[in-house]
Scaffold this active site. Structure first.
Site, PDB file in Angstrom:
ATOM      1  N   ASN A 210       1.077  -1.446  -0.233  1.00  0.00           N
ATOM      2  CA  ASN A 210       0.171   0.162  -0.209  1.00  0.00           C
ATOM      3  C   ASN A 210       0.435   1.414   0.329  1.00  0.00           C
ATOM      4  O   ASN A 210       1.876   0.983  -0.057  1.00  0.00           O
ATOM      5  CB  ASN A 210      -0.588  -0.276   0.786  1.00  0.00           C
ATOM      6  CG  ASN A 210      -0.194   0.082   2.547  1.00  0.00           C
ATOM      7  OD1 ASN A 210       0.762   0.554   2.924  1.00  0.00           O
ATOM      8  ND2 ASN A 210      -0.421  -1.071   3.296  1.00  0.00           N
ATOM      9  N   ASP A 279      -4.340  -5.856   5.195  1.00  0.00           N
ATOM     10  CA  ASP A 279      -4.823  -6.862   5.655  1.00  0.00           C
ATOM     11  C   ASP A 279      -5.456  -8.125   5.253  1.00  0.00           C
ATOM     12  O   ASP A 279      -5.512  -8.773   6.143  1.00  0.00           O
ATOM     13  CB  ASP A 279      -7.029  -6.292   5.476  1.00  0.00           C
ATOM     14  CG  ASP A 279      -7.005  -4.556   6.105  1.00  0.00           C
ATOM     15  OD1 ASP A 279      -6.261  -4.447   7.782  1.00  0.00           O
ATOM     16  OD2 ASP A 279      -7.191  -3.920   5.604  1.00  0.00           O
ATOM     17  N   LYS A 289       8.788 -17.271 -10.291  1.00  0.00           N
ATOM     18  CA  LYS A 289       7.946 -15.693 -10.990  1.00  0.00           C
ATOM     19  C   LYS A 289       6.302 -16.784 -11.565  1.00  0.00           C
ATOM     20  O   LYS A 289       6.272 -17.144 -12.252  1.00  0.00           O
ATOM     21  CB  LYS A 289       9.143 -15.520 -11.681  1.00  0.00           C
ATOM     22  CG  LYS A 289       8.405 -13.596 -11.774  1.00  0.00           C
ATOM     23  CD  LYS A 289       9.313 -12.823 -13.071  1.00  0.00           C
ATOM     24  CE  LYS A 289       8.416 -12.113 -13.780  1.00  0.00           C
ATOM     25  NZ  LYS A 289       9.333 -11.655 -15.035  1.00  0.00           N
ATOM     26  N   PRO A 305      -3.622 -11.014  11.386  1.00  0.00           N
ATOM     27  CA  PRO A 305      -2.949 -10.353  11.792  1.00  0.00           C
ATOM     28  C   PRO A 305      -3.130  -9.198  12.699  1.00  0.00           C
ATOM     29  O   PRO A 305      -2.702  -8.503  11.796  1.00  0.00           O
ATOM     30  CB  PRO A 305      -1.591 -11.152  12.823  1.00  0.00           C
ATOM     31  CG  PRO A 305      -1.040 -11.365  12.187  1.00  0.00           C
ATOM     32  CD  PRO A 305      -2.109 -11.585  10.238  1.00  0.00           C
ATOM     33  N   ASP A 306      -4.407  -8.793  13.050  1.00  0.00           N
ATOM     34  CA  ASP A 306      -4.471  -7.773  13.321  1.00  0.00           C
ATOM     35  C   ASP A 306      -3.998  -7.210  14.584  1.00  0.00           C
ATOM     36  O   ASP A 306      -4.082  -7.669  16.281  1.00  0.00           O
ATOM     37  CB  ASP A 306      -5.981  -7.325  14.211  1.00  0.00           C
ATOM     38  CG  ASP A 306      -6.766  -5.528  13.876  1.00  0.00           C
ATOM     39  OD1 ASP A 306      -5.354  -5.449  14.109  1.00  0.00           O
ATOM     40  OD2 ASP A 306      -7.316  -4.953  13.456  1.00  0.00           O
TER      41      ASP A 306
END
Ligand code: C5P
Length: 406
Positions: A210, A279, A289, A305-306
């Site tokens: 991200n 997430d 690849k 995992p959070d």
């Protein structure tokens, strides 16, 4: 007497008549047991000789990049790292303008760009120059970036005028320096932070990631160091310099981040989850690849995992702080997140077109806790991090000592 024991102060002297007072300042700093490295601009040497300052500081005065050719002197990046505080006294209007614009056209301005240490300026100039909107704008801009201004004082000026623009007296600058180092509300406390994105591998060359830059987490780590805390920074893949004094542990995946957090958790008093943890991650990572022979490629993703929720649910959790980036109904969603994850505090911000957030240098936050909230207005992340750290510290002690006034 020895209030600055062992503190390393880089004293920048720029070209103003108040430069003659720098000699007294060096003497006072040395008497308080600080190590003082003087760096002068060329103009400063017209007002006071390097030899005077060298004699008083006990160190070779640095004037430009090229004197680092001497093996015995440290290079400019090492010098920027060496300092616990950069104090520019006197700071001229021109130097403030150069600093505001991020110029690196002499050794001193370069050091200010390269350092992670706090920077304090003691402005000294004619009152009209100080009051000029250009100087005032530069002063405000520098302050939003976390630069501190000590002074100027009002009074009689070398040019014969009276008004604001006098450099603070050396004794007043010394007490500001002492205050800077003694205001360490987290001395002896330990802070653990996560920062940056995580990268979840798909195959040996690709990953899911991200846009988190890690800037907020790194700025927060810096802000906590300035409060005297011991700081461990668990960082996803980012290209940011480690705040001086922080112990940095680099990780790539959410799983690695989780492992490092649990390895460092037992000793920490405050945990701040700044990282934008992916997430989900691919269920399997291809050993080779993946070829683009197929028209469609389906990846099965499984939940990561959070980390924050896990820390908050641990047997003896530290004071926990999370972030919530929302695109709408900021307060409602952030409050829900805080309750769901059972964290002490959530710093919420709206993300979207005109807002701060990812990859930006500025941000604004609404900080929420049980029974309270605080707005931290739009500011550079360095400045915002200082305000957020102060809010966290206040709530941390309020929870720790609930009967005492904060
Ligand atoms: O649920 P959401 O991702 O919006 O929550 C954001 C907060 O939770 C952030 O503080 C982030 O660092 C933390 N978090 C975490 N582990 C995850 C996901 C989020 O620590 N897997």
């Amino acid at each position: 007497m020895l209030e600055l024991n062992g503190k390393r102060i880089l004293l920048g002297i720029t070209g103003g008549i108040a430069a003659y007072k720098a000699a007294e300042l060096v003497r006072l700093l040395r008497r308080s047991n600080a190590e003082v490295q003087v760096v002068m601009t060329k103009a400063a040497t017209e007002f006071i000789t390097p030899l005077t300052l060298q004699t008083l500081s006990g160190r070779t005065v640095r004037q430009d990049f090229f004197d680092a050719n001497d093996e015995a002197t440290i290079g400019h990046i090492d010098l920027a790292r060496w300092a616990d505080l950069i104090l520019i006294a006197p700071a001229t209007a021109d130097f403030m303008a150069r600093l505001a614009h991020g110029r690196a056209n002499d050794l001193l301005s370069t050091l200010c760009l390269a350092t992670t240490a706090p920077i304090a300026l003691a402005p000294a100039m004619n009152r009209q120059m100080w009051l000029n909107p250009a100087t005032q704008t530069n002063a405000s801009l520098l302050q939003t970036r976390g630069v501190t201004l000590w002074g100027p004082a009002e009074g009689e000026q070398a040019c014969g005028e009276t008004g604001p623009g006098r450099m603070l007296e050396p004794a007043a600058l010394l007490s500001q320096a002492v205050k800077q180092f003694s205001h360490q509300p987290l001395a002896g406390q330990s802070v653990l932070l996560t920062a940056g994105p995580t990268q979840e591998p798909i195959d040996p060359v690709r990953f899911i990631g991200n846009r988190s830059s890690g800037k907020m987490g790194f700025a927060l780590a810096q802000a906590f160091i300035e409060t005297g805390a011991q700081v461990h920074l668990i960082a996803g893949p980012v290209t940011l310099a480690t705040p001086r004094g922080a112990t940095r542990i680099d990780v790539a995946t959410a799983h690695e981040m989780q492992q490092q957090v649990s390895a460092h958790l037992s000793r920490c008093n405050i945990f701040v989850a700044c990282a934008a943890v992916a997430d989900y991650r691919p269920e399997t990572v291809a050993a080779e690849k993946i070829k683009k022979s197929r028209e469609q490629l389906a990846l099965t993703l499984i939940k990561n995992p959070d980390i924050l929720a896990e820390v908050a649910a641990s047997a003896t959790p530290p004071f926990t702080v999370g972030f919530a980036a929302e695109t709408e109904q900021l307060i409602k969603h952030a409050q829900e997140k805080r309750r769901l994850k059972r964290v002490d505090m959530i710093a919420a911000n709206l993300v979207g077109a005109e807002q701060g957030g990812f990859e930006r240098d500025e941000n604004a936050l609404t900080v929420l806790w049980e029974g309270g909230r605080k707005e931290l207005p739009m500011a550079r992340k360095e400045k915002l991090a200082q305000s957020l750290a102060a809010t966290i510290i206040e709530r941390y002690y309020a929870k720790k000592h609930p009967t005492e006034n904060p």
